[in-house]
Design an enzyme around this catalytic site. Sequence first.
Site, PDB file in Angstrom:
ATOM      1  N   LYS A   1       1.948  11.372 -11.847  1.00 38.98           N
ATOM      2  CA  LYS A   1       1.130  10.341 -12.497  1.00 38.98           C
ATOM      3  C   LYS A   1       1.958   9.090 -12.761  1.00 38.98           C
ATOM      4  CE  LYS A   1      -2.168  13.249 -14.938  1.00 38.98           C
ATOM      5  NZ  LYS A   1      -2.726  13.531 -16.274  1.00 38.98           N
TER       6      LYS A   1
ATOM      7  N   GLU B   1       8.003  18.177 -26.425  1.00 37.82           N
ATOM      8  CA  GLU B   1       7.360  18.611 -25.179  1.00 37.82           C
ATOM      9  C   GLU B   1       8.029  19.884 -24.642  1.00 37.82           C
ATOM     10  OE1 GLU B   1       4.595  17.148 -24.019  1.00 37.82           O
ATOM     11  OE2 GLU B   1       4.623  15.118 -24.853  1.00 37.82           O
TER      12      GLU B   1
ATOM     13  N   HIS C   1      -3.138  12.962 -30.605  1.00 36.21           N
ATOM     14  CA  HIS C   1      -3.778  11.715 -30.203  1.00 36.21           C
ATOM     15  C   HIS C   1      -4.450  11.038 -31.404  1.00 36.21           C
ATOM     16  CE1 HIS C   1      -5.996   9.005 -27.506  1.00 36.21           C
ATOM     17  NE2 HIS C   1      -7.033   9.231 -28.287  1.00 36.21           N
TER      18      HIS C   1
ATOM     19  N   LYS D   1       5.999  22.982 -15.923  1.00 34.96           N
ATOM     20  CA  LYS D   1       5.019  21.950 -15.577  1.00 34.96           C
ATOM     21  C   LYS D   1       4.660  22.048 -14.098  1.00 34.96           C
ATOM     22  CE  LYS D   1       3.476  17.238 -15.983  1.00 34.96           C
ATOM     23  NZ  LYS D   1       3.644  15.879 -16.442  1.00 34.96           N
TER      24      LYS D   1
ATOM     25  N   HIS E   1       5.234   9.453 -29.641  1.00 35.84           N
ATOM     26  CA  HIS E   1       4.293  10.407 -29.058  1.00 35.84           C
ATOM     27  C   HIS E   1       4.717  11.855 -29.354  1.00 35.84           C
ATOM     28  CE1 HIS E   1       1.663  12.267 -26.092  1.00 35.84           C
ATOM     29  NE2 HIS E   1       2.721  12.831 -25.537  1.00 35.84           N
TER      30      HIS E   1
ATOM     31  N   HIS F   1      -2.001  17.923 -28.204  1.00 33.03           N
ATOM     32  CA  HIS F   1      -2.226  16.522 -27.861  1.00 33.03           C
ATOM     33  C   HIS F   1      -3.532  15.947 -28.406  1.00 33.03           C
ATOM     34  CE1 HIS F   1       1.320  16.848 -25.408  1.00 33.03           C
ATOM     35  NE2 HIS F   1       1.209  15.617 -24.963  1.00 33.03           N
TER      36      HIS F   1
ATOM     37  N   ARG G   1       0.806  -1.233   0.000  1.00 31.48           N
ATOM     38  CA  ARG G   1       0.000   0.000   0.000  1.00 31.48           C
ATOM     39  C   ARG G   1       0.834   1.276   0.000  1.00 31.48           C
ATOM     40  NH1 ARG G   1      -2.506  -2.777   4.058  1.00 31.48           N
ATOM     41  NH2 ARG G   1      -4.183  -4.118   3.321  1.00 31.48           N
TER      42      ARG G   1
ATOM     43  N   ARG H   1      -4.461  22.754 -15.994  1.00 29.00           N
ATOM     44  CA  ARG H   1      -3.611  21.614 -16.312  1.00 29.00           C
ATOM     45  C   ARG H   1      -3.829  21.138 -17.748  1.00 29.00           C
ATOM     46  NH1 ARG H   1      -1.865  17.216 -11.834  1.00 29.00           N
ATOM     47  NH2 ARG H   1      -0.576  15.927 -13.171  1.00 29.00           N
TER      48      ARG H   1
ATOM     49  N   ASN I   1      -1.979  19.947 -22.636  1.00 26.75           N
ATOM     50  CA  ASN I   1      -2.393  19.136 -23.781  1.00 26.75           C
ATOM     51  C   ASN I   1      -2.287  19.874 -25.107  1.00 26.75           C
ATOM     52  OD1 ASN I   1      -3.032  16.809 -22.278  1.00 26.75           O
ATOM     53  ND2 ASN I   1      -4.908  17.818 -21.587  1.00 26.75           N
TER      54      ASN I   1
ATOM     55  N   GLU J   1      -6.755  18.678 -11.885  1.00 22.30           N
ATOM     56  CA  GLU J   1      -6.867  18.524 -13.333  1.00 22.30           C
ATOM     57  C   GLU J   1      -8.214  18.965 -13.895  1.00 22.30           C
ATOM     58  OE1 GLU J   1      -5.565  14.672 -14.516  1.00 22.30           O
ATOM     59  OE2 GLU J   1      -4.879  15.397 -16.441  1.00 22.30           O
TER      60      GLU J   1
HETATM   61  N1  LIG Z   1       3.813   9.945 -15.829  1.00 21.21           N
HETATM   62  C1  LIG Z   1       3.741  10.970 -16.634  1.00 21.21           C
HETATM   63  O1  LIG Z   1       3.420  12.067 -16.244  1.00 21.21           O
HETATM   64  C2  LIG Z   1       4.104  10.782 -18.088  1.00 21.21           C
HETATM   65  C3  LIG Z   1       4.320  11.891 -18.908  1.00 21.21           C
HETATM   66  C4  LIG Z   1       4.664  11.664 -20.214  1.00 21.21           C
HETATM   67  C5  LIG Z   1       4.790  10.384 -20.710  1.00 21.21           C
HETATM   68  N2  LIG Z   1       4.575   9.329 -19.880  1.00 21.21           N
HETATM   69  C6  LIG Z   1       4.726   7.968 -20.363  1.00 21.21           C
HETATM   70  O2  LIG Z   1       6.076   7.802 -20.729  1.00 21.21           O
HETATM   71  C7  LIG Z   1       6.164   6.843 -21.765  1.00 21.21           C
HETATM   72  C8  LIG Z   1       7.043   7.393 -22.831  1.00 21.21           C
HETATM   73  O3  LIG Z   1       8.293   7.717 -22.252  1.00 21.21           O
HETATM   74  P1  LIG Z   1       9.623   7.737 -23.114  1.00 21.21           P
HETATM   75  O4  LIG Z   1       9.424   8.593 -24.282  1.00 21.21           O
HETATM   76  O5  LIG Z   1      10.720   8.036 -22.169  1.00 21.21           O
HETATM   77  O6  LIG Z   1       9.675   6.249 -23.696  1.00 21.21           O
HETATM   78  P2  LIG Z   1      10.466   4.933 -23.231  1.00 21.21           P
HETATM   79  O7  LIG Z   1      10.482   4.822 -21.771  1.00 21.21           O
HETATM   80  O8  LIG Z   1       9.870   3.818 -24.003  1.00 21.21           O
HETATM   81  O9  LIG Z   1      11.956   5.228 -23.741  1.00 21.21           O
HETATM   82  C9  LIG Z   1      12.203   5.351 -25.124  1.00 21.21           C
HETATM   83  C10 LIG Z   1      13.319   4.395 -25.565  1.00 21.21           C
HETATM   84  O10 LIG Z   1      14.581   4.895 -25.135  1.00 21.21           O
HETATM   85  C11 LIG Z   1      15.295   3.885 -24.428  1.00 21.21           C
HETATM   86  N3  LIG Z   1      16.160   4.593 -23.487  1.00 21.21           N
HETATM   87  C12 LIG Z   1      15.803   5.174 -22.328  1.00 21.21           C
HETATM   88  N4  LIG Z   1      16.849   5.846 -21.831  1.00 21.21           N
HETATM   89  C13 LIG Z   1      17.878   5.677 -22.668  1.00 21.21           C
HETATM   90  C14 LIG Z   1      19.211   6.136 -22.689  1.00 21.21           C
HETATM   91  N5  LIG Z   1      19.669   6.977 -21.756  1.00 21.21           N
HETATM   92  N6  LIG Z   1      20.007   5.725 -23.713  1.00 21.21           N
HETATM   93  C15 LIG Z   1      19.539   4.920 -24.686  1.00 21.21           C
HETATM   94  N7  LIG Z   1      18.276   4.478 -24.738  1.00 21.21           N
HETATM   95  C16 LIG Z   1      17.462   4.869 -23.728  1.00 21.21           C
HETATM   96  C17 LIG Z   1      14.220   3.051 -23.845  1.00 21.21           C
HETATM   97  O11 LIG Z   1      14.694   1.778 -23.475  1.00 21.21           O
HETATM   98  C18 LIG Z   1      13.190   3.015 -24.969  1.00 21.21           C
HETATM   99  O12 LIG Z   1      13.604   2.065 -25.932  1.00 21.21           O
HETATM  100  C19 LIG Z   1       4.759   6.541 -22.202  1.00 21.21           C
HETATM  101  O13 LIG Z   1       4.369   5.293 -21.694  1.00 21.21           O
HETATM  102  C20 LIG Z   1       3.940   7.657 -21.588  1.00 21.21           C
HETATM  103  O14 LIG Z   1       2.624   7.246 -21.282  1.00 21.21           O
HETATM  104  C21 LIG Z   1       4.233   9.515 -18.594  1.00 21.21           C
HETATM  105 ZN   LIG Z   2       2.854  14.455 -24.191  1.00 20.68          ZN
END
Ligand SMILES: NC(=O)c1ccc[n+]([C@@H]2O[C@H](COP(=O)([O-])OP(=O)(O)OC[C@H]3O[C@@H](n4cnc5c(N)ncnc54)[C@H](O)[C@@H]3O)[C@@H](O)[C@H]2O)c1
Ligand SMILES: [Zn+2]
Lengths: 359, 359
Positions: free
Chosen positions: B141, B183, B250, B225, B263, B246, B119, B239, B243, B235
């Site tokens: 998030k 972003e 999307h 942010k 993305h 987006h 938890r 907030r 988007n 939200e």
């Molecule tokens: N929690 C939030 O507020 C929030 C905000 C935006 C996005 N997200 C989520 O984040 C995800 C996308 O994140 P992302 O773009 O980082 O994608 P990801 O985590 O898939 O990373 C992209 C690629 O880069 C590789 N990688 C990571 N670090 C590396 C490094 N230093 N060197 C070489 N390769 C590396 C990863 O293994 C992957 O293949 C989505 O699932 C999205 O929903 C969450």
């Molecule tokens: Zn985004």
Amino acid sequence: MQTLYVELGDRRYPIFIGSKLNAQELLEPYIHGHQVMVVTNTTVAPLYLDHYVAALEASGKTVHTCILSDGEKYKDIEHLNLIFDALLEAGFNRDCTVLALGGGVIGDMAGFASASFQRGVYFVQVPTTLLSQVDSSVGGKTGINHPLGKNMIGAFQQPQVVLADMSQLSTLPPRELSAGLAEVIKYALLGDVEFLDWLEQHMEALVAGDETVLATAVYKSCAHKARIVASDEKEQGDRALLNLGHTFGHAIESYLGYGEWLHGEAVATGMVMAADLSFRMGWISESDLERTKKIILRANLPIVCPKIPLEEFLAYMAHDKKVLNGQLRLVLMKKLGQAVITRDFDVELMKQVIVANQH
Amino acid sequence: MQTLYVELGDRRYPIFIGSKLNAQELLEPYIHGHQVMVVTNTTVAPLYLDHYVAALEASGKTVHTCILSDGEKYKDIEHLNLIFDALLEAGFNRDCTVLALGGGVIGDMAGFASASFQRGVYFVQVPTTLLSQVDSSVGGKTGINHPLGKNMIGAFQQPQVVLADMSQLSTLPPRELSAGLAEVIKYALLGDVEFLDWLEQHMEALVAGDETVLATAVYKSCAHKARIVASDEKEQGDRALLNLGHTFGHAIESYLGYGEWLHGEAVATGMVMAADLSFRMGWISESDLERTKKIILRANLPIVCPKIPLEEFLAYMAHDKKVLNGQLRLVLMKKLGQAVITRDFDVELMKQVIVANQH
Ligand SMILES: NC(=O)c1ccc[n+]([C@@H]2O[C@H](COP(=O)([O-])OP(=O)(O)OC[C@H]3O[C@@H](n4cnc5c(N)ncnc54)[C@H](O)[C@@H]3O)[C@@H](O)[C@H]2O)c1
Ligand SMILES: [Zn+2]
Ligand SMILES: NC(=O)c1ccc[n+]([C@@H]2O[C@H](COP(=O)([O-])OP(=O)(O)OC[C@H]3O[C@@H](n4cnc5c(N)ncnc54)[C@H](O)[C@@H]3O)[C@@H](O)[C@H]2O)c1
Ligand SMILES: [Zn+2]
């Protein structure tokens, strides 16, 4: 009908306790949005599902249902996911309510699903076992089991409202009713000797399922849990009092394998052990110990457990997560109706107690 | 090194931003208990795992690791459960820390696991993609996908500390760096025209991976942010400004199938569409629109999308969860660097914009 408010600041919520409660009237003010997912199981659904679906639909809600298999062994991530499937297949958005209709297993699973779906939607509890009415209605703990541990994955999630209807206990197997009574007796033994007097006067009626008397027992129990939880939200101090009988009981449950004895049955024998150790420490009298055994027996609960090798019993006690960091702490009685959390007990006496209270 | 505090009352936490940061020194004060589970993936582990394990062990921590498959398609309940398996097999108790070492996928999964294990245990973020540094480090998030929707199951979970090390971006594929820049540009377009000026001056250095310049971009982005999230924790209002681009984006992602475009690439083209509609509404000038396109192009991001039938594009836009209840709301620019959330736009102009910005 009695109403108890659990005081949690802006997450304050009422527990309605009574018989043949008017579900539509009582729930309607607490249900946000128009989508409601009723989560229940295959045992409870044929008994009570139609009633609640009708009540919610009479309030103009769009009601979907999710009927899970019945049993603690289904309180896992796979069955949790079935709730998410149902929510998404029904196209529910963030402004929806998950209503748990069932015992503690359903309450814990539906509660966790409501905490996690879209990072948190509304939650309503309709506990249908005595145990879930007196225990899981208060405190906000929800979760599922993992093969390597019970309740290991979950969230704190407070309901909007709890509806505890005594008339639904009529269909509960007597053994389950007694298991719930173990937790009721626990509240008396840990903090309210007057409640113990009252239980002594009303145990026959409770076991017979008298709804008025049950309602009083549920009210008193929830009030005690609410008081203790409120005084110790972070679970560092007083909240551990709620574990009276549970460290011994945990060892019994673990040794026998979960499912053999009901949790309440193990707690019952565990409370006898705690009382016996308190007696041997000179804190309560022999007649206090006899009163403890007698009220438990009158609730049709066991006061001795099967033969368990002492070393194994001790090993299981030490595994209880309340004692993981460092020394074993036990909840014992300084006086009848006044429990304390303590490390200051004689380990040899504890061993004698374990051996003495077995078949 | 720069430090930005995310102000959340008693859950206030620092984001350390710099190059070749001293992980041991920076993390040690924020790690409670002695057990740390480092969650990472098969791509990041060979690059950076040893470094962090060594830093944590130098602080006297017991370190275990959980290496997941790499990819958004593994951001599911099954792989989440592998983290719980690892935590329980290692015998971790409530007083442990889950450290996310990776991009947003790892951050979201490890964060949700830390929110649910027992938890709630402690959480630390070491984001290793530009996107995760500028986006998921702030806001709390976390979550996983469900076959019927992205990020449908999760929790709000704030980290104890975030460590954003620019030197780790050197191994990031250029396309991923650009996706993160989308972003970054978004924060400038939605609320900070001076930051846009700065980006115009430094875009070459950013794309080339200049660590000093990247650190400034990350700092500014997180600060924006944090400001927006703080002003609107629930939200409901501001907030949604986050988007920008987006809703259009999307639709592009959904039509192409997730994984086809990143993305950030879809958001880039989405921001061009938002700017074009703002221009056609008479809110920004043609040269503002050209500036928007140019900075996006210079970040090696797409400004037009493949041909998508208008009706399908609109249907996907309407599916965006931000617009589920009632009318379509869009984030548009009243001025360059000043976004608003609005229903007051001309739907015919919106359709023209969609068609005009396709190959
Ligand atoms: N929690 C939030 O507020 C929030 C905000 C935006 C996005 N997200 C989520 O984040 C995800 C996308 O994140 P992302 O773009 O980082 O994608 P990801 O985590 O898939 O990373 C992209 C690629 O880069 C590789 N990688 C990571 N670090 C590396 C490094 N230093 N060197 C070489 N390769 C590396 C990863 O293994 C992957 O293949 C989505 O699932 C999205 O929903 C969450
Ligand atoms: Zn985004
Ligand atoms: N969240 C908390 O604070 C908390 C507290 C205590 C226990 N629990 C959890 O609760 C669970 C135990 O709860 P429980 O004792 O209610 O068990 P349970 O939910 O398994 O219910 C016991 C049995 O009674 C059946 N049943 C339920 N209502 C009925 C009715 N009205 N008529 C006929 N049959 C009915 C159920 O289908 C089940 O077969 C455990 O998983 C435990 O971890 C949680
Ligand atoms: Zn119990």
